[in-house]
Enzyme design. Structure first.
Site, mmCIF file in Angstrom:
data_model
loop_
_atom_site.group_PDB
_atom_site.id
_atom_site.type_symbol
_atom_site.label_atom_id
_atom_site.label_comp_id
_atom_site.label_asym_id
_atom_site.label_seq_id
_atom_site.Cartn_x
_atom_site.Cartn_y
_atom_site.Cartn_z
ATOM 1 N N ASP A 8 0.809 -1.221 0.000
ATOM 2 C CA ASP A 8 0.000 0.000 0.000
ATOM 3 C C ASP A 8 0.841 1.268 0.000
ATOM 4 O O ASP A 8 0.374 2.332 0.409
ATOM 5 C CB ASP A 8 -0.920 0.021 1.234
ATOM 6 N N LYS A 30 -0.615 -8.486 -1.219
ATOM 7 C CA LYS A 30 -1.905 -7.890 -1.549
ATOM 8 C C LYS A 30 -1.697 -6.632 -2.388
ATOM 9 O O LYS A 30 -1.040 -5.685 -1.962
ATOM 10 C CB LYS A 30 -2.685 -7.530 -0.279
ATOM 11 N N ASP A 59 -6.922 -7.090 -4.526
ATOM 12 C CA ASP A 59 -7.959 -6.632 -3.596
ATOM 13 C C ASP A 59 -8.717 -5.456 -4.203
ATOM 14 O O ASP A 59 -8.478 -4.301 -3.874
ATOM 15 C CB ASP A 59 -7.273 -6.232 -2.275
ATOM 16 N N LEU A 62 -14.946 -6.273 -6.000
ATOM 17 C CA LEU A 62 -15.920 -6.043 -7.077
ATOM 18 C C LEU A 62 -17.334 -5.878 -6.521
ATOM 19 O O LEU A 62 -17.775 -6.641 -5.658
ATOM 20 C CB LEU A 62 -15.908 -7.215 -8.062
ATOM 21 N N PRO A 66 -24.605 -8.272 -11.714
ATOM 22 C CA PRO A 66 -23.995 -9.599 -11.802
ATOM 23 C C PRO A 66 -23.155 -9.842 -13.053
ATOM 24 O O PRO A 66 -22.031 -10.340 -12.953
ATOM 25 C CB PRO A 66 -25.209 -10.537 -11.753
ATOM 26 N N ASN A 67 -23.675 -9.500 -14.230
ATOM 27 C CA ASN A 67 -22.939 -9.812 -15.453
ATOM 28 C C ASN A 67 -21.654 -8.993 -15.552
ATOM 29 O O ASN A 67 -20.618 -9.492 -16.019
ATOM 30 C CB ASN A 67 -23.805 -9.575 -16.686
ATOM 31 N N THR A 68 -21.704 -7.754 -15.102
ATOM 32 C CA THR A 68 -20.501 -6.910 -15.117
ATOM 33 C C THR A 68 -19.447 -7.477 -14.170
ATOM 34 O O THR A 68 -18.248 -7.489 -14.486
ATOM 35 C CB THR A 68 -20.857 -5.468 -14.724
ATOM 36 N N THR A 118 -13.284 -3.873 8.037
ATOM 37 C CA THR A 118 -12.766 -3.746 9.408
ATOM 38 C C THR A 118 -12.628 -2.284 9.842
ATOM 39 O O THR A 118 -12.306 -2.015 11.001
ATOM 40 C CB THR A 118 -11.409 -4.459 9.547
ATOM 41 N N GLN A 187 -8.318 1.445 11.355
ATOM 42 C CA GLN A 187 -9.051 0.200 11.558
ATOM 43 C C GLN A 187 -9.734 0.221 12.921
ATOM 44 O O GLN A 187 -9.196 0.761 13.892
ATOM 45 C CB GLN A 187 -8.101 -1.006 11.488
ATOM 46 N N ARG A 208 0.939 -1.746 7.430
ATOM 47 C CA ARG A 208 1.759 -0.730 8.093
ATOM 48 C C ARG A 208 2.773 -1.267 9.098
ATOM 49 O O ARG A 208 3.906 -0.767 9.138
ATOM 50 C CB ARG A 208 0.849 0.329 8.739
#
Length: 227
Positions: A8, A30, A59, A62, A66-68, A118, A187, A208
């Site tokens: 990140d 990630k 990550d 989505l 549904p189809n997209t 979270t 968080q 982090r």
């Protein structure tokens, strides 16, 4: 339990430098919104070049019709990643459509469904979903399980409950891990490694505490030793 390190950092170069320090470890990496929007497939290709054994979790969470979502999932499966996620709140039809589409893909990636982020506390979560985090996370997890999704993204506090109401092999990936009692930052529902182990978490995501350390490799090694 596997360690998944969040890439990140503000620049492509910083993320690759961090991954280079960790290239000898058996870990997941990630790649989230910031990195993928900025760097695209390039970051995935470079990470795999650094270490072909790196496992990549894309990550992007989505959430669409549904189809997209199924179209996007099919394209994601061509990127050489190993796991990606969708929002469980997109609904059962959407999750079923994604999983059905991936049946035609050779060696499809693992699919996880996001339950409750979270960053939510109870007050802000109930304002959006009108139920407690525990109630809704469990409902989302059951929906995902019924749709043949491989697991969920949840906090460590919900992992055992979710496995109890689905099955032990239903994967849980938990952000918000503070291995050695570090500051929670943005968080709200955080946990340490011992708690995550007790809750039977399959993947812990750590960002982090590793990338802000003076010696990220040493911190990663200490985490792996605890696993």
């Amino acid at each position: 339990m596997k360690l998944c390190v969040a890439l990140d950092l503000p620049t492509f170069e910083e993320n690759i430098a961090l991954a280079s320090e960790l290239k000898d470890f058996d870990i997941w990496l990630k790649v989230g919104f910031r990195s993928y929007i900025r760097d695209g497939k390039k970051i995935i290709d470079v990470l795999k070049t650094l270490n072909p054994e790196f496992k990549i979790f894309l990550d992007l969470k989505l959430y669409d019709i549904p189809n997209t979502m199924a179209d996007a999932a099919e394209e994601i499966s061509k990127l050489g990643i190993d796991m990606f996620n969708v929002h469980a709140s997109s609904g059962k039809v959407a999750m079923q459509t994604v999983m059905q589409r991936l049946q035609g893909v050779e060696n499809p990636p693992i699919v996880l469904a996001v339950t409750a982020l979270t960053s939510f506390d109870e007050q802000n979560f109930s304002h959006v979903y009108e139920k407690s985090i525990e109630q809704k996370a469990l409902q989302f997890a059951k929906d995902a399980h019924e749709c043949s999704v491989d697991g969920v993204v949840c906090s460590a506090h919900e992992s055992f409950m979710i496995k109890t109401h689905t099955e032990k092999s239903f994967m849980t990936l938990t952000p918000g891990i503070r291995p050695f009692g570090e500051d929670a930052g943005d968080q709200k529902r955080v946990a340490d490694i011992a708690f995550a182990q007790k809750e039977l978490v399959d993947f812990i995501v750590v960002g982090r505490p590793i990338y802000k350390a003076k010696d990220p490799k040493s911190v990663a090694q200490k985490i792996i030793d605890k696993l």
